[in-house]
Design a protein around this motif. Structure first.
Motif, PDB file in Angstrom:
ATOM      1  N   PHE A  11       2.598  -1.686  12.812  1.00 26.53           N
ATOM      2  CA  PHE A  11       2.579  -0.319  13.324  1.00 26.53           C
ATOM      3  C   PHE A  11       3.973   0.273  13.247  1.00 26.53           C
ATOM      4  N   VAL A  12       4.043   1.509  12.727  1.00 31.02           N
ATOM      5  CA  VAL A  12       5.324   2.205  12.636  1.00 31.02           C
ATOM      6  C   VAL A  12       5.163   3.609  13.211  1.00 31.02           C
ATOM      7  N   THR A  33       0.019   0.174   9.262  1.00 30.13           N
ATOM      8  CA  THR A  33       0.416   0.025   7.863  1.00 30.13           C
ATOM      9  C   THR A  33      -0.622  -0.727   7.034  1.00 30.13           C
ATOM     10  N   ARG A  34      -1.530  -1.454   7.655  1.00 32.87           N
ATOM     11  CA  ARG A  34      -2.580  -2.172   6.910  1.00 32.87           C
ATOM     12  C   ARG A  34      -3.748  -1.252   6.560  1.00 32.87           C
ATOM     13  N   THR A  35      -4.140  -0.379   7.498  1.00 36.58           N
ATOM     14  CA  THR A  35      -5.311   0.464   7.283  1.00 36.58           C
ATOM     15  C   THR A  35      -4.949   1.900   6.947  1.00 36.58           C
ATOM     16  N   GLY A  36      -3.743   2.330   7.282  1.00 39.65           N
ATOM     17  CA  GLY A  36      -3.316   3.703   7.069  1.00 39.65           C
ATOM     18  C   GLY A  36      -3.775   4.665   8.156  1.00 39.65           C
ATOM     19  N   VAL A  61      -7.450  10.721  10.520  1.00 45.14           N
ATOM     20  CA  VAL A  61      -6.380  10.897   9.542  1.00 45.14           C
ATOM     21  C   VAL A  61      -5.956   9.522   9.032  1.00 45.14           C
ATOM     22  N   VAL A  62      -5.996   9.356   7.704  1.00 46.37           N
ATOM     23  CA  VAL A  62      -5.644   8.089   7.080  1.00 46.37           C
ATOM     24  C   VAL A  62      -4.607   8.354   5.994  1.00 46.37           C
ATOM     25  N   ASP A  63      -3.473   7.652   6.058  1.00 47.16           N
ATOM     26  CA  ASP A  63      -2.460   7.729   5.002  1.00 47.16           C
ATOM     27  C   ASP A  63      -2.874   6.787   3.877  1.00 47.16           C
TER      28      ASP A  63
END
Length: 64
Positions: A11-12, A33-36, A61-63
């Motif tokens: 997590f960031v 950071t794994r799922t966005g 919302v997904v990166d």
């Protein structure tokens, strides 16, 4: 330490903001950071909350 690989943080914090209105001390957008997946996190005097961040259509919302 010796012999250990450095782990990537899961997590960031993508963004942070202080509203200064007494409701919340701070708002954060945190990304997995794994799922966005983006999460909205609130923090005030040791009381915290977290929820998935939604777009205007109500979708998470997904990166990429």
């Amino acid at each position: 330490m010796f012999g250990k690989e450095k782990k990537e943080k899961r997590f960031v914090v993508k963004e942070e903001q202080s509203l200064g209105i007494g409701v919340f001390d701070a708002l954060y957008i945190v990304v997995d950071t794994r799922t966005g997946v983006n999460y909205l996190m609130t923090a005030r005097d040791g009381v915290n909350g977290i929820t998935p961040l939604l777009d205007s259509d109500g979708k998470v919302v997904v990166d990429k």
